[in-house]
Scaffold this motif. Sequence first.
Motif: not given
Lengths: 347, 347, 347, 347
Positions: A272, A283-284, A286, A288, B259, B264, B274, B283-289
């Motif tokens: 996607t 500052n989000i 995301l 899974t 995990g 970013n 994506l 089980n990943i975590t993706l961040t922006t800031r």
Amino acid sequence: MHALVFEGPGKRTWEERPVPTIQGPTDAIVRITTSTICGTDLHILKGDVPSVTPGRILGHEGVGVVEEVGSAVSTFTPGDRVLISCITSCGKCDYCKRRMYSHCRHGGWILGNRIDGTQAELVRIPYADTSLYRIPDGIDEDALVMLSDILPTGFECGVLNGQIAPGDTVAIVGAGPIGLSVLLTAKFYSPAAIYVIDVDDNRLAEATRLGATAVVNDAEGQAIQCVMNLTRGDGVDVAVEAVGTPEAFDTCQSILAPGGRLANVGVHGKATALHLERLWDRNITLTTRLVDTAATPMLLKVVESGKLNPAELATHCFALDDVMRAYDTFGNASRENALKVILRNVA
Amino acid sequence: MHALVFEGPGKRTWEERPVPTIQGPTDAIVRITTSTICGTDLHILKGDVPSVTPGRILGHEGVGVVEEVGSAVSTFTPGDRVLISCITSCGKCDYCKRRMYSHCRHGGWILGNRIDGTQAELVRIPYADTSLYRIPDGIDEDALVMLSDILPTGFECGVLNGQIAPGDTVAIVGAGPIGLSVLLTAKFYSPAAIYVIDVDDNRLAEATRLGATAVVNDAEGQAIQCVMNLTRGDGVDVAVEAVGTPEAFDTCQSILAPGGRLANVGVHGKATALHLERLWDRNITLTTRLVDTAATPMLLKVVESGKLNPAELATHCFALDDVMRAYDTFGNASRENALKVILRNVA
Amino acid sequence: MHALVFEGPGKRTWEERPVPTIQGPTDAIVRITTSTICGTDLHILKGDVPSVTPGRILGHEGVGVVEEVGSAVSTFTPGDRVLISCITSCGKCDYCKRRMYSHCRHGGWILGNRIDGTQAELVRIPYADTSLYRIPDGIDEDALVMLSDILPTGFECGVLNGQIAPGDTVAIVGAGPIGLSVLLTAKFYSPAAIYVIDVDDNRLAEATRLGATAVVNDAEGQAIQCVMNLTRGDGVDVAVEAVGTPEAFDTCQSILAPGGRLANVGVHGKATALHLERLWDRNITLTTRLVDTAATPMLLKVVESGKLNPAELATHCFALDDVMRAYDTFGNASRENALKVILRNVA
Amino acid sequence: MHALVFEGPGKRTWEERPVPTIQGPTDAIVRITTSTICGTDLHILKGDVPSVTPGRILGHEGVGVVEEVGSAVSTFTPGDRVLISCITSCGKCDYCKRRMYSHCRHGGWILGNRIDGTQAELVRIPYADTSLYRIPDGIDEDALVMLSDILPTGFECGVLNGQIAPGDTVAIVGAGPIGLSVLLTAKFYSPAAIYVIDVDDNRLAEATRLGATAVVNDAEGQAIQCVMNLTRGDGVDVAVEAVGTPEAFDTCQSILAPGGRLANVGVHGKATALHLERLWDRNITLTTRLVDTAATPMLLKVVESGKLNPAELATHCFALDDVMRAYDTFGNASRENALKVILRNVA
């Protein structure tokens, strides 16, 4: 015994199968008393899950009674009533030690996938000590069977990963059984508002009944604008994707306030677009996740305390040997107003 | 006074400008002693940042001496040596109360953007009490000026958001000043390995000098395979995107262990794919800031303790009135082997 | 104007005082519409709080309307309805930047302590931008005035510090206004059980009404045994001390399960025995805290959402100019069945 | 085989004992190659640990080679080199599922306590899959044996519980092997300063060598004043008690800044005074913990990466069959300048 067997894309039968037996010292054999059907089972029947081969007994949710245990099983004995977790955990590997049972090197989601499942009179559960849970007395099995998969899925992938906190505004995109499980368990943390978005008015009515602050029918693509209005232009603190489509994911991206969390719960079949050109400085977070069922002991306590009654998600009930008809109903969920379909082994 | 002024895409001048004056009770006027140029300034010069209009003095990094303060400024008095944060914080709005200064309702990144900046002899700083930091005695200004933007950016957006922990394996994609700031501050948490990926051998050599465990030149697209080999097929616990392109982001997605965290840091101009079809169950975590500079007091302490010397990122030094030439050098960073370019106001 | 003035131990008067005026650029003058009395005010009257000197107007809780603001106040204008925080925060010092407003270098608990307080027709609030909160329309002031002190105290010191989580078992020792505030806000996190312990049956009846799972009258020292029985010998996950005596603290120590949290909320006047010979290997966490009121914006949202009605804690209501009689009632709380006593300024 | 046996208070022998054998399906027999002596072993010999009865083989630390495994052991096979955890974990009970292995319903600290231990040629390890760790190739056994107990103890009970973070100031009270393990692992998080307090100059010299920022000899009771001076009157962010006496605990209470954390590591034999009259409003967190060894996999990675060399804590080396003399040396640690004493099985 009888079991519901996948016979290749589009084909399922209710047929006689050999009784499962102990194969390793950590195995248990469980007689199913209550089971149910998951949306994933429908995906398997469409042929979307290549790890499932013809001849496989389906089902990864269930409640039952222990019949027999292997030599190394120390937590359960025959006669114990147990909840079966959809995730099998060896309890020994690096992922299990991190409580990420979903990625267990020897288990994970294998029931009704790589090994025979729970839509049967009996099922073999490997690593029984760490994959079964003793059931508190006096709790309705219809409630408990929701703790095999959908409640922990909604809670871990949606609520915990979304870091839902008191006072938050939350949007849940998708009001199927999983989205409603997010709704039920989001209430654990007293958010100020929970908005539920779907295109099916029956499901939205159900969301309202289960405690949604407001519901939005997105049939005409108004969801983003509606949520922005509901939040006075701020967007939501937490958006939970509980559909599994680029469109639903896109709605989530578009309604997130700065500092917001986007928790993906849906199963996706394709990539996607991630709008980093808008999100890079917002500052989000995301996430899974495949459910780990690490929260199951807590969910059992909350159900036992009377603060949660997941049996509210059950709309239909069939005898297990009527499972073929149960699939017909569940496969036409919208027309049948079906959420979860209980299978009762009355044998 | 003189200042470096943006005159529209591709045009900059070093020109005489009126001395800034106190406009509100929370303002301070700071005489710049040391400043520097940021990659963002180059983006502005290309015309990529529409909020910057012709006539704007550029620069959002600097160290200086307070000249004058408004009536409500209580923390600083003329003569105080101060660090200027790239983020202006009112200290009063809902975002500031959550320490998300980047999204301050009255500030955020405004210096050298919506108001005049620090590549000048003097600068006006609104909300001085909450946007300036007193400088410890005896610390090199070349080190301190790195704390205006790039060190907190690398630390907050890369290291904190990536949740880098002892024993982790980390990959940093991009070895420019920001990527190297991630490297320097990732070491705060003693990861077991830090791999740095770039296409410029000079920058990779710099990464090695600053403590990378291994470096990978991705000129021929081998980075993903290399990192998977280095991690014996597991992938990394943390991948930090410090470039700002779909390609770099894609590398990060492809090397993440179950995990894992994808932090970013890069500024993105377009959407990217994506791969939820691969990631939904990982089980990943993706961040922006956008940097909040909430970590600045901590970074000052660590620099003061001698455990971090960010002056290592400075490769060139110019007099402030030679800033036009400094831009030439910084604008050809690869050919000039330039990382950060110090501007010293010797006036 | 009139105000309730401390005249030395045991002495209070309702007397004419000069109207407060703006003294600094961050000040606001607020006309009180609703106030209340705190247990701390009774301690002051006993002479237990040496920082309060004769002549001080008491009170640190209140709701009102802004009358006038200093030159640097930018968030409020005359006519705004506001909640007054019991904690004054400068918003600029190191503690404020860490959100530990209780230890603000220029504020903290000063209202009705080091400066004149809220049991008056008008009050001066320093650092108004960061010490007042705009009130949502249409919310009962009796509910809001509980957010000046006791709700955030119960929530921050008891619930947050106790890390209360879904499924937990919680014991609250002390069913006064603070203990009941812990109870009300503990429910935000859906613990499986909340046990409340006191020696006053009226207060325990109130606890039951507000949602306690079970209550225990400790008049005969049975509390520890009762709680151990209720938890089948395991002890509680969280014990909250809301009395301020060695005995209550000792009860908390004795009922804590391994891994448990002991959150102290009570004000203590002397040392107590910590049973490290029993606790050193029990993996417990013990916390103390002066309320920071950092949670006030969240509490306002939850009250606004209708999920919390702290007006339930108000048992009596007096006109402000009847405050002397209100103190008589509150000072005999047990006999009068008093919890919080509302003071309404009808002038 | 031979083993070091506790024969009642004050009595120990090196004597012939039967070779241990597999008793349950989860057992392994390990041939010890390296072991060591713990301060706890000295406490046992004094008769301070009632759970240890005469005839018990002592020792809960060790490295060795698997000789034989039970039928349900799936992670290890004979010949595997392994680290023995001082904590035995069944991997199945509620505490193990929460990673609180210290309180395992079937294990916990049982080695050299309730069952025979590691100061022997061979040892039986129950729940081998979850109580042993595979050893990376090429790492010194003297380093690894520190990971059986003291390194995870220092790290989990001191560093993790103390929430040591970059920029913090830390005080460690006690410079024995455990205090120095706190020091070594505190450095993982780059605190700005680590002060170490003891009364033994040799141990303080060791602390300096291992990276303490400053050391304080408290022989004349100057520690509190010294630390307050070193921190300019603020106190420390984290105080770690690594002695186990009311006096050391009291030092920790007295040097803590508002918002500070007091992590107790020491084993206490009696209650101590908790100064709640000073601490109730200081926003402190106090923790206790028996080591869980949940951090062992991480510590192995950090040792493997070369970022930590705990062999630095070894001061003496004896052959295992010379263990009686090793006890003499370790029992006079101060006179002998002993920290950890390595026992090598050269048989």
